[in-house]
Design an enzyme around this catalytic site. Structure first.
Site, mmCIF file in Angstrom:
data_model
loop_
_atom_site.group_PDB
_atom_site.id
_atom_site.type_symbol
_atom_site.label_atom_id
_atom_site.label_comp_id
_atom_site.label_asym_id
_atom_site.label_seq_id
_atom_site.Cartn_x
_atom_site.Cartn_y
_atom_site.Cartn_z
ATOM 1 N N GLU A 108 0.846 -1.194 0.000
ATOM 2 C CA GLU A 108 0.000 0.000 0.000
ATOM 3 C C GLU A 108 0.886 1.250 0.000
ATOM 4 O OE1 GLU A 108 -3.704 1.959 2.550
ATOM 5 O OE2 GLU A 108 -2.249 0.708 3.599
ATOM 6 N N LYS A 182 -9.940 2.112 -2.449
ATOM 7 C CA LYS A 182 -10.169 1.686 -1.064
ATOM 8 C C LYS A 182 -11.577 2.057 -0.615
ATOM 9 C CE LYS A 182 -7.607 1.816 3.343
ATOM 10 N NZ LYS A 182 -6.383 2.389 3.948
ATOM 11 N N CYS A 223 -5.738 -2.611 2.834
ATOM 12 C CA CYS A 223 -5.487 -2.378 4.258
ATOM 13 C C CYS A 223 -6.755 -2.472 5.112
ATOM 14 C CB CYS A 223 -4.775 -1.036 4.445
ATOM 15 S SG CYS A 223 -3.930 -0.884 6.050
#
Length: 350
Positions: A108, A182, A223
């Site tokens: 990331e 995301k 994440c």
């Protein structure tokens, strides 16, 4: 890098069924795998309606182009020098491919520091490409030249006046196969430990991402997305073989949750989970936990590393998915009469 011990997991795969009435014993290891699943399906009352636990019904696991291949997780050191980061990532990708990796995963936010101040500075216009997106262009070109599938970690993306934390997935022809923004932004406040709010600069993505590639069907999260089991369940119901989560957990939540969440997502959904983190830099404003890892469909850690820069090379064998699902036939034992996961997008498209 360490490989997980598998003797315990292997031992659990050969249970014995005892029938007290006839005093006969039937070894599961002597049954065809599909025979075990059929027994489980027959044993479940029809009123449980397991097929209705997923709406629309879960897709069959597709046959992957490759059943066995090498994966590389490039745990990269990241600096404030974007040009250096791009060149460094390319070198790591090339080294991984030279070691036989057919799928390479990056961390990331690998092209610059992980901070709200840095996201606008290092952001790229992916749709424009070229000089407006040097990180993107490098990934496309190296995937094509090495003929690998590349899950490009994530970079800040600028689009339509918004900034996104975006993962680009490239096929072995270098073409963009998918783009995941995301979905769940990292907004947390643990007093005395860590406070971070991605929403100060970033906009949340609006779509789950499942991509068919030369190495199978891959579900993508970034994440914080890994904390939301519903997303992983949705990917499994869409027929994913593997979930990839580029991620940069921190020194507070990393020791507690990083491996735990990976193993939970893998065990709950009986598929592979791969994570790739940046290497730890204790002088950075945000200190990453590291520990890039591959987990198998029984929740077993197949390979991992510590916090320094490293590349994890490990083998994925998709035949293990069906094996684990046959010995633990959860898909036939769900209670559709009591609960249901709804895939809003798939349902709307019908």
């Amino acid at each position: 890098m360490r490989a997980a011990a598998t003797s315990t997991a292997a031992a659990l795969l050969a249970p014995r069924l005892t029938c007290s009435a006839s005093r006969a014993r039937l070894s599961f290891s002597r049954l065809p795998l599909r025979g075990i699943a059929a027994m489980a399906a027959a044993a479940a009352p029809s009123s449980f309606r397991p097929e209705e636990a997923r709406s629309p019904p879960a897709l069959e696991l597709p046959t992957p182009p490759l059943s066995k291949f090498k994966l590389a997780l490039c745990q990269l050191s990241v600096t404030a020098d974007k040009a250096r980061n791009i060149a460094h990532a390319r070198a790591a990708i090339e080294a991984a491919a030279a070691d036989g990796a057919k799928l390479v995963v990056l961390p990331e936010i690998w092209n610059g520091p992980y901070s709200n101040d840095s996201f606008p500075e290092y952001a790229e216009d992916i749709e424009a490409g070229g000089d407006a997106a040097p990180s993107f262009s490098m990934m496309s070109e190296v995937a094509r030249s090495l003929q690998i599938t590349l899950v490009g970690g994530s970079i800040p993306e600028r689009s339509g006046g918004n900034l996104y934390n975006t993962c680009c997935i490239f096929g072995s022809d270098g073409k963009l196969k998918g783009k995941h923004r995301k979905i769940h932004l990292f907004d947390i406040d643990i007093p005395g430990k860590i406070t971070f709010k991605e929403s100060k600069t970033l906009t949340a993505g609006q779509s789950p991402t499942v991509v068919d590639t030369d190495v199978g069907r891959i579900g993508i999260g970034i994440c914080y997305d890994i904390r939301f089991q519903e997303l992983a369940m949705l990917y499994a119901a869409r027929g994913a073989h593997l979930l990839c989560y580029p991620g940069a957990f921190n020194m507070t939540t990393g020791p507690l949750h990083w491996e735990l969440l990976q193993r939970a997502r893998a065990a709950d959904n009986q598929l592979f989970v791969a994570t790739c983190a940046p290497a730890r830099d204790t002088s950075a404003g945000y200190v990453a936990w590291g520990h890039s890892t591959l987990v198998g469909p029984f929740g077993e850690v197949i390979a991992t590393t510590e916090h320094d820069e490293a590349t994890v090379i490990a083998e994925i064998d998709y035949s293990l998915i069906e094996q684990r699902r046959q010995f633990l036939p959860l898909q036939y034992q769900r209670r559709g009469d009591l609960y249901q996961l709804v895939d809003v997008q798939r349902l709307a498209s019908q």
